[in-house]
Design an enzyme around this catalytic site. Structure first.
Site, mmCIF file in Angstrom:
data_model
loop_
_atom_site.group_PDB
_atom_site.id
_atom_site.type_symbol
_atom_site.label_atom_id
_atom_site.label_comp_id
_atom_site.label_asym_id
_atom_site.label_seq_id
_atom_site.Cartn_x
_atom_site.Cartn_y
_atom_site.Cartn_z
ATOM 1 N N ARG A 80 0.818 -1.215 0.000
ATOM 2 C CA ARG A 80 0.000 0.000 0.000
ATOM 3 C C ARG A 80 0.850 1.263 0.000
ATOM 4 N NH1 ARG A 80 -3.014 1.702 -2.753
ATOM 5 N NH2 ARG A 80 -3.990 -0.360 -2.642
ATOM 6 N N LYS B 187 0.621 25.202 -5.257
ATOM 7 C CA LYS B 187 -0.627 24.546 -4.838
ATOM 8 C C LYS B 187 -0.454 23.028 -4.902
ATOM 9 C CE LYS B 187 -3.350 28.444 -6.528
ATOM 10 N NZ LYS B 187 -4.340 28.940 -7.511
ATOM 11 N N LYS C 243 2.903 40.227 -5.342
ATOM 12 C CA LYS C 243 1.487 40.237 -5.668
ATOM 13 C C LYS C 243 0.814 41.508 -5.143
ATOM 14 C CE LYS C 243 0.930 35.229 -5.946
ATOM 15 N NZ LYS C 243 0.024 34.095 -5.644
ATOM 16 N N GLU D 261 3.117 40.230 -10.273
ATOM 17 C CA GLU D 261 1.783 39.887 -10.769
ATOM 18 C C GLU D 261 1.017 41.174 -11.074
ATOM 19 O OE1 GLU D 261 -1.446 36.786 -9.180
ATOM 20 O OE2 GLU D 261 -1.382 38.624 -7.976
ATOM 21 N N ASP E 59 -2.402 38.141 -14.720
ATOM 22 C CA ASP E 59 -3.416 37.428 -13.949
ATOM 23 C C ASP E 59 -4.799 37.602 -14.560
ATOM 24 O OD1 ASP E 59 -4.511 35.962 -11.783
ATOM 25 O OD2 ASP E 59 -5.031 37.840 -10.772
#
Length: 284
Positions: free
Chosen positions: A101, A136, A168, A197, A218
């Site tokens: 597993r 992410k 940002k 950004e 963006d």
């Protein structure tokens, strides 16, 4: 720390964690099998996939039992057909079943990232545009998933918050503007790339005037992306971000941007369906 060194350390530590969470103080079900019982196992994929995770599996079984022999029929980054056997194992049946597993979990997750990345890369293969991942990622799998993105033909954005500036909206507001933020970044760490950004053409002009290395556009429309490419005229690397999926990727690439970043590669994956089949052998 050098990326390859950090990745090697991550492989070792994550293999240990995978075994610790699954095996704990011991696999009691495996104790039903005599310790001297030998077995072979084949690992197959039930769906087409791009393989990733070989080093993790090697380390898992190395930690479990040095008597287990692994024979890989494919390498990280290779395409697999549905039904294909890509790994054969031989050793004590207890150890094969105990490691099953943990090994399949890491393979199905990293191969999922590599597979999705390859599908996206194939869509823009002739454009010269680079596909980038993001931060992410799944918790505690940052380096592993970024490695999987590379196995799928993609490229890594910054690894974390330390290896590049990404200025940002809130950074700009807190610093007093794009020029001020870029100037301070150059003073703080001149050797690191500076990315800004932007959300509109006014901010694009400011980022260009500040001589940002990379400008992230963006949620620009396709027409806006094309205009941004013309305005930039090669004076900065342009990265498109936002609303990127298989239906929009190709059109975004054709606007002339240099790269496209996409969180889907790492955060929205579906595990690859893998199976391990064990066959009992005579005791060696």
């Amino acid at each position: 720390m050098h990326y390859q060194t950090a990745l090697a350390e991550e492989i070792r530590s994550s293999a240990a964690r995978l075994l610790a969470e699954d095996v704990g103080p011991g696999d009691i079900t495996a104790q039903l099998i005599p310790d001297h019982q030998w077995a072979t196992a084949e690992v197959i994929t039930r769906v087409p996939a791009v393989l990733c995770g070989v080093a993790w599996v090697d380390d898992i079984f190395r930690r479990l039992d040095s008597r287990v022999a692994l024979r890989w029929q494919a390498a990280d980054g290779d395409r697999l057909d549905a039904g294909q056997c890509f790994l054969t194992l031989e050793g004590p049946a207890r150890s094969l079943l105990t490691g099953e597993r943990a090994a399949l979990n890491v393979l199905q997750t990293l191969s999922a990232t590599a597979t999705v990345t390859r599908a996206y890369v194939d869509l823009i293969a002739d454009t010269g545009v680079r596909l980038l991942d993001t931060r992410k990622t799944l918790p505690s799998m940052r380096l592993a998933q970024k490695y999987a993105v590379m196995c799928g033909g993609g490229h890594n954005h910054r690894i974390g918050l330390w290896d590049a500036f990404l200025i940002k909206e809130n950074h700009i507001a807190a610093c007093g503007g794009i020029q001020a933020a870029v100037t301070q970044a150059r003073k703080l760490a001149a050797e690191l790339p500076v990315e800004v950004e932007v959300e509109n053409f006014a901010e694009l002009e400011q980022a260009l005037a500040a001589k940002a290395d990379v400008i992230m556009l963006d949620n620009f429309s396709l027409d806006e992306l094309r205009t941004a490419v013309e305005l930039t005229a090669g004076n900065a690397t342009l990265e498109a971000s936002g609303n990127v999926d298989t239906t929009t990727l190709r059109a975004i690439a054709e606007t002339g941007v240099d790269c496209i970043s996409c969180g889907t590669l790492t955060k929205d994956i579906k595990a690859i369906d893998l199976s391990m089949r064990v066959t009992r052998q005579a005791t060696p």
